[in-house]
Scaffold this active site. Structure first.
Site, PDB file in Angstrom:
ATOM      1  N   LYS A  46       0.977  -1.153   0.140  1.00  0.00           N
ATOM      2  CA  LYS A  46       0.096  -0.166  -0.031  1.00  0.00           C
ATOM      3  C   LYS A  46       0.748   1.178   0.072  1.00  0.00           C
ATOM      4  O   LYS A  46       0.720   2.065  -0.943  1.00  0.00           O
ATOM      5  CB  LYS A  46      -0.828   0.050   1.158  1.00  0.00           C
ATOM      6  CG  LYS A  46      -1.822  -1.387   1.346  1.00  0.00           C
ATOM      7  CD  LYS A  46      -2.564  -1.128   2.505  1.00  0.00           C
ATOM      8  CE  LYS A  46      -1.790  -1.190   3.973  1.00  0.00           C
ATOM      9  NZ  LYS A  46      -1.225  -2.276   4.176  1.00  0.00           N
ATOM     10  N   ARG A  61      11.771  -1.435  10.740  1.00  0.00           N
ATOM     11  CA  ARG A  61      10.651  -1.118  11.358  1.00  0.00           C
ATOM     12  C   ARG A  61      10.592  -1.800  12.742  1.00  0.00           C
ATOM     13  O   ARG A  61      10.600  -3.267  12.390  1.00  0.00           O
ATOM     14  CB  ARG A  61       9.442  -0.867  10.868  1.00  0.00           C
ATOM     15  CG  ARG A  61       8.993   0.412  10.377  1.00  0.00           C
ATOM     16  CD  ARG A  61       7.992   0.343   9.564  1.00  0.00           C
ATOM     17  NE  ARG A  61       6.671  -0.018   9.837  1.00  0.00           N
ATOM     18  CZ  ARG A  61       5.387  -0.169   9.185  1.00  0.00           C
ATOM     19  NH1 ARG A  61       5.390   0.516   8.176  1.00  0.00           N
ATOM     20  NH2 ARG A  61       4.361  -1.020   9.536  1.00  0.00           N
ATOM     21  N   ARG A  74      11.770  -5.459   4.510  1.00  0.00           N
ATOM     22  CA  ARG A  74      11.724  -3.920   4.146  1.00  0.00           C
ATOM     23  C   ARG A  74      12.725  -3.217   5.091  1.00  0.00           C
ATOM     24  O   ARG A  74      13.074  -3.273   6.134  1.00  0.00           O
ATOM     25  CB  ARG A  74      10.293  -3.594   4.805  1.00  0.00           C
ATOM     26  CG  ARG A  74      10.147  -2.027   4.869  1.00  0.00           C
ATOM     27  CD  ARG A  74       8.750  -1.774   4.873  1.00  0.00           C
ATOM     28  NE  ARG A  74       8.019  -2.316   6.112  1.00  0.00           N
ATOM     29  CZ  ARG A  74       6.589  -2.216   6.278  1.00  0.00           C
ATOM     30  NH1 ARG A  74       5.964  -1.670   5.331  1.00  0.00           N
ATOM     31  NH2 ARG A  74       6.124  -2.634   7.165  1.00  0.00           N
ATOM     32  N   ARG A 110      -9.326   0.921   8.723  1.00  0.00           N
ATOM     33  CA  ARG A 110      -9.228  -0.428   8.931  1.00  0.00           C
ATOM     34  C   ARG A 110     -10.084  -1.463   9.500  1.00  0.00           C
ATOM     35  O   ARG A 110     -10.063  -2.650   9.781  1.00  0.00           O
ATOM     36  CB  ARG A 110      -7.939  -0.523   9.815  1.00  0.00           C
ATOM     37  CG  ARG A 110      -6.726  -0.906   9.305  1.00  0.00           C
ATOM     38  CD  ARG A 110      -5.587  -0.684  10.450  1.00  0.00           C
ATOM     39  NE  ARG A 110      -4.420  -1.432  10.114  1.00  0.00           N
ATOM     40  CZ  ARG A 110      -3.424  -0.991   9.563  1.00  0.00           C
ATOM     41  NH1 ARG A 110      -3.235   0.293   9.189  1.00  0.00           N
ATOM     42  NH2 ARG A 110      -2.156  -1.392   9.434  1.00  0.00           N
ATOM     43  N   ARG A 148       0.130  -8.945  13.497  1.00  0.00           N
ATOM     44  CA  ARG A 148      -0.441  -8.040  12.674  1.00  0.00           C
ATOM     45  C   ARG A 148      -1.260  -8.792  11.477  1.00  0.00           C
ATOM     46  O   ARG A 148      -2.209  -8.080  11.209  1.00  0.00           O
ATOM     47  CB  ARG A 148       0.729  -7.250  11.922  1.00  0.00           C
ATOM     48  CG  ARG A 148       1.321  -6.086  12.797  1.00  0.00           C
ATOM     49  CD  ARG A 148       2.598  -5.512  12.140  1.00  0.00           C
ATOM     50  NE  ARG A 148       2.350  -4.847  10.979  1.00  0.00           N
ATOM     51  CZ  ARG A 148       3.383  -4.721  10.170  1.00  0.00           C
ATOM     52  NH1 ARG A 148       4.491  -4.810  10.505  1.00  0.00           N
ATOM     53  NH2 ARG A 148       3.154  -3.912   9.277  1.00  0.00           N
TER      54      ARG A 148
HETATM   55  P1  AP5 Z   1       4.797  -1.741   2.085  1.00  0.00           P
HETATM   56  O1  AP5 Z   1       4.479  -0.700   0.516  1.00  0.00           O
HETATM   57  O2  AP5 Z   1       5.802  -0.904   2.968  1.00  0.00           O
HETATM   58  O3  AP5 Z   1       3.648  -2.269   2.435  1.00  0.00           O
HETATM   59  P2  AP5 Z   1       2.365  -1.984   3.129  1.00  0.00           P
HETATM   60  O4  AP5 Z   1       1.290  -2.714   2.469  1.00  0.00           O
HETATM   61  O5  AP5 Z   1       2.527  -0.213   3.232  1.00  0.00           O
HETATM   62  O6  AP5 Z   1       2.716  -2.482   4.525  1.00  0.00           O
HETATM   63  P3  AP5 Z   1       2.757  -1.874   5.876  1.00  0.00           P
HETATM   64  O7  AP5 Z   1       3.592  -2.911   6.784  1.00  0.00           O
HETATM   65  O8  AP5 Z   1       3.167  -0.346   6.053  1.00  0.00           O
HETATM   66  O9  AP5 Z   1       1.038  -1.802   6.372  1.00  0.00           O
HETATM   67  P4  AP5 Z   1       0.586  -2.097   7.636  1.00  0.00           P
HETATM   68  O10 AP5 Z   1      -0.816  -1.718   7.236  1.00  0.00           O
HETATM   69  O11 AP5 Z   1       0.648  -3.162   8.347  1.00  0.00           O
HETATM   70  O12 AP5 Z   1       1.175  -0.915   8.479  1.00  0.00           O
HETATM   71  P5  AP5 Z   1       0.920   0.515   8.844  1.00  0.00           P
HETATM   72  O13 AP5 Z   1       2.248   1.239   9.035  1.00  0.00           O
HETATM   73  O14 AP5 Z   1      -0.214   1.039   8.177  1.00  0.00           O
HETATM   74  O15 AP5 Z   1       5.706  -2.786   1.337  1.00  0.00           O
HETATM   75  C1  AP5 Z   1       6.335  -3.449   2.113  1.00  0.00           C
HETATM   76  C2  AP5 Z   1       7.647  -4.047   1.514  1.00  0.00           C
HETATM   77  O16 AP5 Z   1       7.362  -4.888   0.437  1.00  0.00           O
HETATM   78  C3  AP5 Z   1       8.678  -2.901   1.061  1.00  0.00           C
HETATM   79  O17 AP5 Z   1      10.032  -3.556   1.576  1.00  0.00           O
HETATM   80  C4  AP5 Z   1       8.424  -2.922  -0.470  1.00  0.00           C
HETATM   81  O18 AP5 Z   1       9.864  -2.416  -0.802  1.00  0.00           O
HETATM   82  C5  AP5 Z   1       8.330  -4.274  -0.791  1.00  0.00           C
HETATM   83  N1  AP5 Z   1       6.989  -4.453  -1.811  1.00  0.00           N
HETATM   84  C6  AP5 Z   1       6.009  -3.436  -1.919  1.00  0.00           C
HETATM   85  N2  AP5 Z   1       5.385  -3.954  -2.751  1.00  0.00           N
HETATM   86  C7  AP5 Z   1       5.931  -4.708  -3.650  1.00  0.00           C
HETATM   87  C8  AP5 Z   1       5.769  -5.545  -4.889  1.00  0.00           C
HETATM   88  N3  AP5 Z   1       4.323  -5.213  -5.439  1.00  0.00           N
HETATM   89  N4  AP5 Z   1       6.448  -6.334  -5.347  1.00  0.00           N
HETATM   90  C9  AP5 Z   1       7.722  -6.593  -4.615  1.00  0.00           C
HETATM   91  N5  AP5 Z   1       8.038  -5.968  -3.235  1.00  0.00           N
HETATM   92  C10 AP5 Z   1       7.320  -5.111  -3.013  1.00  0.00           C
HETATM   93  O19 AP5 Z   1       0.478   0.537  10.311  1.00  0.00           O
HETATM   94  C11 AP5 Z   1       1.238   0.126  11.511  1.00  0.00           C
HETATM   95  C12 AP5 Z   1       0.546  -0.084  12.787  1.00  0.00           C
HETATM   96  O20 AP5 Z   1      -0.121   1.204  13.080  1.00  0.00           O
HETATM   97  C13 AP5 Z   1      -0.701  -1.029  12.746  1.00  0.00           C
HETATM   98  O21 AP5 Z   1      -0.228  -2.380  13.109  1.00  0.00           O
HETATM   99  C14 AP5 Z   1      -1.401  -0.542  13.831  1.00  0.00           C
HETATM  100  O22 AP5 Z   1      -0.987  -0.820  15.158  1.00  0.00           O
HETATM  101  C15 AP5 Z   1      -1.315   0.898  13.635  1.00  0.00           C
HETATM  102  N6  AP5 Z   1      -2.372   1.511  12.592  1.00  0.00           N
HETATM  103  C16 AP5 Z   1      -2.182   1.933  11.352  1.00  0.00           C
HETATM  104  N7  AP5 Z   1      -3.286   2.535  10.933  1.00  0.00           N
HETATM  105  C17 AP5 Z   1      -4.454   2.159  11.812  1.00  0.00           C
HETATM  106  C18 AP5 Z   1      -5.877   2.395  11.835  1.00  0.00           C
HETATM  107  N8  AP5 Z   1      -6.364   2.842  10.641  1.00  0.00           N
HETATM  108  N9  AP5 Z   1      -6.409   1.852  12.889  1.00  0.00           N
HETATM  109  C19 AP5 Z   1      -5.708   1.250  14.020  1.00  0.00           C
HETATM  110  N10 AP5 Z   1      -4.378   1.168  14.249  1.00  0.00           N
HETATM  111  C20 AP5 Z   1      -3.903   1.551  13.154  1.00  0.00           C
END
Ligand code: AP5
Length: 218
Positions: free
Chosen positions: A13, A160, A127, A88, A171
């Site tokens: 994402k 991270r 990552r 979410r 997660r």
């Molecule tokens: P990346 O693009 O970083 O993936 P992502 O889907 O953004 O993954 P995240 O881990 O950031 O999502 P998340 O939703 O768990 O975390 P968030 O920070 O929102 O890609 C990942 C890796 O793969 C990278 O190395 C990239 O280079 C590689 N890659 C990407 N696409 C690729 C492809 N197509 N092919 C090959 N390689 C690829 O949330 C963190 C925490 O915050 C949550 O656990 C929760 O505690 C809290 N939180 C966040 N939002 C909320 C909410 N709305 N409500 C409550 N708690 C929340």
């Protein structure tokens, strides 16, 4: 255009949001990034948020929703936003709908990145993130030109805290539990567009652009 990117941790994402903001005049609103900024402040709220994030659990709806709505009300969100990691839960989606309606706006599209669990785990374990500009890399799939250094701003890359294997497992579990209802909510609204999150990043971006074009959103 207002867009939601939905999918499990590691679905890509953040990566696609980065491509989209570079290509179009849209604001990237990542709740994960916003929460990590609050954690850095080392306040009482920041410490509470860090506990949830480091366990891989969701932060309270009220905290996240307030932050998103406030961010979307600023002038730089006028041309549209890419919501990454929000909503979410169904409760968050309903709050978002209410808030958009109150400000005379609406959602245009929701991309659901359907991604297999083993792909997500491999991506998260490799990552690396720039500590300055937040750009994402992967040690195998998308390495920086120079090991451990950001191509864009030259600053150091880090892993991270919540990308540790035990937290990643939780997660993914939390995602599975909370998201089904949310996907159904958007499917029923007619806004959901499903794409294969396992697809290589550049190829997936082309697919997303083609879908946006087909729906006259770009
Ligand atoms: P990346 O693009 O970083 O993936 P992502 O889907 O953004 O993954 P995240 O881990 O950031 O999502 P998340 O939703 O768990 O975390 P968030 O920070 O929102 O890609 C990942 C890796 O793969 C990278 O190395 C990239 O280079 C590689 N890659 C990407 N696409 C690729 C492809 N197509 N092919 C090959 N390689 C690829 O949330 C963190 C925490 O915050 C949550 O656990 C929760 O505690 C809290 N939180 C966040 N939002 C909320 C909410 N709305 N409500 C409550 N708690 C929340």
């Amino acid at each position: 255009m207002n867009m939601v990117l939905l999918g499990p941790p590691g679905a890509g994402k953040g990566t696609q949001a980065g491509f989209l903001t570079t290509a179009y005049d849209l604001l990237h609103v990542s709740t994960g990034d916003m929460l990590r900024e609050t954690v850095k402040e080392d306040s009482k709220t920041g410490r509470e948020i860090a506990e949830y994030m480091n366990r891989g659990e969701l932060v309270a709806d009220s905290i996240v929703t307030r932050a998103v709505i406030e961010r979307m009300s600023r002038p730089d969100a006028g041309a549209g936003v890419i919501l990454d990691g929000y909503p979410r839960t169904r409760t968050q989606a309903e709050s978002l709908d209410r808030s958009l309606k109150e400000s005379g706006k609406s959602l245009d599209v929701v991309f659901y990145f359907k991604t297999s669990e083993d792909v997500a785990i491999r991506r998260l374990s490799g990552r690396r993130v720039c500590e300055n500009c937040g750009r994402n890399y992967h040690v195998v799939n998308m390495p920086p030109s120079k090991d451990g250094v950001c191509d864009i701003c030259g600053e150091k890359l880090f892993q991270r805290e919540d990308d540790r294997p035990e937290t990643v497992k939780n997660r993914l579990f939390v995602y599975g539990e909370s998201t089904e209802d949310l996907i159904e909510y958007y499917r029923a609204s007619g806004l959901l567009r499903e794409v294969n999150g396992d697809t290589p990043a550049e190829e997936l971006f082309e697919e997303i652009k083609a879908l946006l074009l087909k729906e006259s959103l770009i």
